[in-house]
Design an enzyme around this catalytic site. Structure first.
Site, short mmCIF file in Angstrom:
data_model
loop_
_atom_site.label_atom_id
_atom_site.label_comp_id
_atom_site.label_asym_id
_atom_site.label_seq_id
_atom_site.Cartn_x
_atom_site.Cartn_y
_atom_site.Cartn_z
N LYS A 1 39.68 -6.51 -22.00
CA LYS A 1 38.64 -6.47 -23.04
C LYS A 1 38.12 -7.88 -23.31
O LYS A 1 36.92 -8.10 -23.44
CB LYS A 1 39.19 -5.81 -24.31
CG LYS A 1 39.36 -4.31 -24.13
CD LYS A 1 40.18 -3.63 -25.20
CE LYS A 1 40.38 -2.15 -24.78
NZ LYS A 1 41.28 -1.40 -25.65
N ASP B 1 35.77 1.20 -31.73
CA ASP B 1 36.40 2.31 -31.01
C ASP B 1 35.85 3.65 -31.52
O ASP B 1 36.06 4.68 -30.90
CB ASP B 1 37.93 2.29 -31.23
CG ASP B 1 38.68 1.75 -30.03
OD1 ASP B 1 38.11 1.75 -28.92
OD2 ASP B 1 39.84 1.33 -30.21
N GLN C 1 44.52 -2.31 -30.89
CA GLN C 1 45.02 -1.67 -29.67
C GLN C 1 46.12 -0.66 -30.02
O GLN C 1 47.08 -1.01 -30.71
CB GLN C 1 45.55 -2.76 -28.71
CG GLN C 1 45.99 -2.25 -27.37
CD GLN C 1 44.83 -1.68 -26.54
OE1 GLN C 1 43.74 -2.26 -26.49
NE2 GLN C 1 45.06 -0.55 -25.91
#
Ligand code: NAP
Length: 287
Positions: free
Chosen positions: A49, A116, A93
């Site tokens: 990322k 997200d 995460q």
């Protein structure tokens, strides 16, 4: 013979567009990624990322916290990032250590920075329409369909899987694109008779080789979301590629299909979040 959907190619072309748009912005989009603990796979994802951010010209910050971090300490960091004007996207995460409630943490991210798109506000926006941030894997699949001019409108779409991160939002995006959508799950009866009707079949089950040729209509488009390991430890999807591929019009391979799109969609969400936060511009996703 099916046409192979090349996720790497589509991803590279979208990243190039994101890079060009970023170069025109007075303020660089910024993504903060938070990781708690030592899970090696999670650290690989976070590195990818960060690399993606560098490739398109974003600012990025990685917060690596020890396994012993308390939920309150993590929430305090999210509060700081929520208030930080340089940060337009925040990603925690997953999975988190067991003593931390993932739901409380993902809900704490302000919806406009929730790149997200896992929190309830963004899930609701997908349901109602007009979302700025879309869940990365389903959004990546919609981009693959668009790139290959695969019509969704009026077609029979079947999604196998109803998770909050893939199956359900996938169904909502296909519905928003005027597909006629059926969602199947572990309690579905006579699954093959339903999947055989699909013009577009999306498999998000998490079981290697689950979709076999007898479950697929001739000429169907088959999208394989699965990321599994076969008996030799090799990455493979939910679709038995060798038997299904000859029946399809299009198919995504694993690896190289859906997977490469996910981080690219995270980058697009970060750009969309920055444009929305800085200049109240929603066009990145609406286009
Ligand atoms: P998940 O949360 O485990 O959901 C799996 C879904 O499959 C559930 O809804 C389950 O039904 C359904 N299912 C299980 N067995 C079934 C059966 N026999 N018949 C019909 N449906 C069945 O998994 P997920 O997070 O959605 O992920 C799915 C797969 O995609 C995994 O392999 C994951 O690694 C992969 N993935 C890939 C990406 C990517 O970037 N390529 C991103 C995310 C996930 P119930 O709800 O009834 O249990």
């Amino acid at each position: 013979m099916a046409k192979i959907i090349d996720g790497k190619k589509v991803s590279a072309s979208l990243r190039e567009k994101i890079r060009e748009k970023t170069a025109l912005m007075a303020v660089k989009p910024g993504l903060a990624v938070v990781i708690v603990g030592d899970d090696p796979a999670s650290h690989v994802y976070v590195r990818n990322k960060k690399r993606g951010c560098e490739e398109v010209g974003f600012n990025s910050w990685v917060y690596e916290l020890p396994e012993s971090t308390t939920q309150d300490e993590l929430l305090a960091l999210i509060d700081r990032l929520n208030a930080d004007d340089d940060v337009h996207g925040i990603l925690v995460q997953l999975p988190l250590p067991k003593h931390i409630d993932e739901s409380i943490v993902t809900e704490r991210i302000v919806p406009d920075k929730d790149v997200d798109a896992f929190n309830s506000v963004n899930a609701g926006r997908i349901f109602k329409g007009g979302a700025v941030l879309l869940p990365c894997t389903p959004a990546g699949i919609m981009e693959l369909l668009k790139y290959y001019d695969i019509e969704v409108r009026g077609r029979r779409c079947v999604v196998i899987g109803r998770s909050n991160i893939v199956g359900k939002p996938m169904a909502m995006l296909l519905l928003a694109a005027d597909g006629t959508v059926t969602v199947c799950h572990s309690r579905t009866r006579e699954l093959a008779s339903i999947t055989k009707e699909a013009d577009i079949l999306v498999a998000a089950v998490g079981k290697a080789g689950f979709v076999t040729a007898d479950m697929v209509k001739d000429g169907a488009v088959v999208i394989d979301v699965g990321m599994n390991r076969d008996e030799n430890g090799k990455l493979c999807g939910d679709v038995d590629f060798a038997s299904v591929e000859p029946k399809c019009s299009y198919i995504t391979p694993v690896p190289g299909g859906v997977g490469p799109m996910t981080i690219t969609m995270l980058l697009r969400n970060t750009l969309a979040a920055a444009k929305y936060i800085i200049q109240n511009d929603k066009t990145e996703v609406e286009k």
